[in-house]
Motif scaffolding. Structure first.
Motif, PDB file in Angstrom:
ATOM      1  N   ILE A 164     -32.110 126.987   6.450  1.00 21.27           N
ATOM      2  CA  ILE A 164     -31.207 127.878   5.974  1.00 21.27           C
ATOM      3  C   ILE A 164     -30.789 127.759   4.507  1.00 21.27           C
ATOM      4  O   ILE A 164     -30.457 128.759   3.799  1.00 21.27           O
ATOM      5  N   GLY A 165     -30.596 126.351   4.218  1.00 22.64           N
ATOM      6  CA  GLY A 165     -30.131 126.140   3.181  1.00 22.64           C
ATOM      7  C   GLY A 165     -31.131 126.470   1.749  1.00 22.64           C
ATOM      8  O   GLY A 165     -30.798 126.539   0.714  1.00 22.64           O
ATOM      9  N   ALA A 166     -32.382 126.285   2.363  1.00 25.09           N
ATOM     10  CA  ALA A 166     -33.491 126.595   1.259  1.00 25.09           C
ATOM     11  C   ALA A 166     -34.203 127.837   1.500  1.00 25.09           C
ATOM     12  O   ALA A 166     -34.822 128.204   0.464  1.00 25.09           O
ATOM     13  N   GLY A 167     -33.505 128.638   2.370  1.00 22.10           N
ATOM     14  CA  GLY A 167     -34.196 129.954   2.834  1.00 22.10           C
ATOM     15  C   GLY A 167     -35.764 129.953   3.087  1.00 22.10           C
ATOM     16  O   GLY A 167     -36.513 130.991   2.743  1.00 22.10           O
ATOM     17  N   PRO A 203     -30.677 122.451   7.585  1.00 21.88           N
ATOM     18  CA  PRO A 203     -31.625 122.894   8.995  1.00 21.88           C
ATOM     19  C   PRO A 203     -30.660 123.367   9.851  1.00 21.88           C
ATOM     20  O   PRO A 203     -29.606 123.008  10.139  1.00 21.88           O
ATOM     21  N   ASN A 204     -31.182 124.454  10.556  1.00 21.44           N
ATOM     22  CA  ASN A 204     -30.332 125.356  11.571  1.00 21.44           C
ATOM     23  C   ASN A 204     -31.123 125.760  12.701  1.00 21.44           C
ATOM     24  O   ASN A 204     -31.079 125.007  13.791  1.00 21.44           O
ATOM     25  N   GLY A 205     -31.834 126.923  12.677  1.00 23.15           N
ATOM     26  CA  GLY A 205     -32.418 127.540  13.748  1.00 23.15           C
ATOM     27  C   GLY A 205     -33.556 126.683  14.225  1.00 23.15           C
ATOM     28  O   GLY A 205     -34.448 126.080  13.162  1.00 23.15           O
ATOM     29  N   ILE A 206     -33.849 126.533  15.576  1.00 21.68           N
ATOM     30  CA  ILE A 206     -34.861 125.713  15.984  1.00 21.68           C
ATOM     31  C   ILE A 206     -35.400 126.270  17.336  1.00 21.68           C
ATOM     32  O   ILE A 206     -34.851 126.890  18.142  1.00 21.68           O
ATOM     33  N   VAL A 207     -36.595 126.400  17.296  1.00 15.54           N
ATOM     34  CA  VAL A 207     -37.499 126.729  18.637  1.00 15.54           C
ATOM     35  C   VAL A 207     -38.860 126.156  18.556  1.00 15.54           C
ATOM     36  O   VAL A 207     -39.681 126.158  17.587  1.00 15.54           O
ATOM     37  N   GLY A 208     -39.506 125.759  19.891  1.00 15.79           N
ATOM     38  CA  GLY A 208     -40.759 125.396  20.160  1.00 15.79           C
ATOM     39  C   GLY A 208     -41.695 126.387  20.699  1.00 15.79           C
ATOM     40  O   GLY A 208     -41.133 127.291  21.617  1.00 15.79           O
TER      41      GLY A 208
END
Length: 341
Positions: free
Chosen positions: A244-247, A227-232
């Motif tokens: 990002i690891g799984a695209g 997991p990388n980017g995050i926003v609510g």
């Protein structure tokens, strides 16, 4: 049952009578030469209606395409500076000033609304993702010792979190704060050359929630590769998490106490950073910036002449300028949409 059968029979009789009457009426119209005129009139009315509907649909489609095309002008992308080693962690304060991190150089920079670029904090705990809370404190993913920091306007540092159940976090990466002051953060593992350890202490790369003033992280999303980017969303109903690891990028419903439910795949693409605009469009960073509508349909792409875009945020006095941290550089581009930070 008998009453219903009786009613059905009467109804069928009425329909038969009505059908015969229609045949008689049509026969009389034909005899008088009126039926062809009536059919021609109806055909013209139907054609006119279909023409109007088609014109409306074409106009709507054209307007939607125009809106997408006018979201920004690619030629308006501006390089602010390329003096960094690797830029990340873009965030905006309530006045529209932009803050960004240069993790290899261990600094947090500020780019104010007057166009002045200056160092805000150095050393900066190898800061990565950042965001401002309601009190104006800069909340930082301090990667050097795998912590969360709060930095006030006087640059005083307070450690908010330093472990998960007594073990080192992988490396807090990106961050979002809900209306109650609770913190969601992603915790992927990227081996750093400034660490003494050579492996993770936690078995998984996950997402955590820290309730306000609790000093304790709670696991809220696992089953992710990296997991990388995050926003609510500004209404606090949904949280977007990029694996990002799984695209892939998912949307979760936010329940009380930071619990996440109803994971839904929104975009089959991962990202390093994410931001939303006031229309609900989702901006994903990576090879440039890809823009998707709230349903996950790609609508635009911003080309950025760098190897990688680490993060992005809306800022400026009107929150209508998109600031892009990309490799060794910081860019900005004027947008037709506004941010929601």
């Amino acid at each position: 049952m008998k009453k219903e059968s009786s009613t059905l029979v009467k109804s069928n009789q009425k329909e038969e009578v009505g059908s015969r009457k229609s045949e008689i009426d049509l026969y009389q119209l034909t005899a008088n030469g009126l039926a062809p005129k009536l059919l021609t009139s109806n055909r013209h009315a139907l054609t006119s209606t279909l023409t109007l509907v088609l014109a409306f649909l074409l106009t709507f489609s054209s307007s939607a395409q125009t809106a997408k095309k006018s979201l920004f002008n690619q030629d308006s992308l501006v390089l602010i500076s390329n003096q960094f080693r690797f830029t990340e962690g873009a965030s905006v304060d309530r006045n529209g000033n932009i803050f960004l991190t240069d993790q290899p150089n261990n600094k947090i920079w500020e780019y104010n609304t007057d166009g002045k670029l200056s160092v805000f904090l150095s050393p900066a705990g190898r800061a990565n993702g950042t965001i401002f809370d309601k009190k104006g404190n800069l909340i930082v993913c301090a990667d050097e010792h795998n912590q969360l920091w709060s930095v006030d306007k006087h640059k005083n540092v307070k450690v908010l979190l330093s472990d998960y159940q007594g073990k080192n976090l992988n490396g807090p990466n990106d961050i979002w704060i809900d209306a109650k002051g609770g913190i969601f953060f992603t915790d992927p593992y990227y081996q750093r050359d400034y660490w003494t350890r050579k492996s993770a202490e936690l078995p998984n790369q996950s997402v955590y929630y820290v309730a306000k003033n609790s000093g304790k992280a709670v696991l809220v999303a696992d089953g992710l590769n990296q997991p990388n980017g995050i926003v609510g969303t500004p209404d606090g109903k949904f949280l977007y998490i990029s694996d990002i690891g799984a695209g892939k990028t998912y949307r979760y419903a936010i329940a009380p106490k930071g619990k996440l439910t109803g994971r839904k795949l929104i975009v089959s693409e991962g990202s390093d950073g994410m931001v939303l605009d006031a229309e609900g469009n989702i901006y994903l960073s990576g090879k440039g910036v890809n823009i998707f509508d709230k349903e996950g349909t790609k609508i635009r792409h911003i080309n950025v002449p760098e190897d990688w875009v680490g993060n992005l945020c809306f800022g400026g006095k009107n929150k209508d300028v998109l600031f892009i941290t990309a490799s060794k550089s910081l860019y900005k581009i004027k947008m037709a949409a506004k941010g929601v930070e």
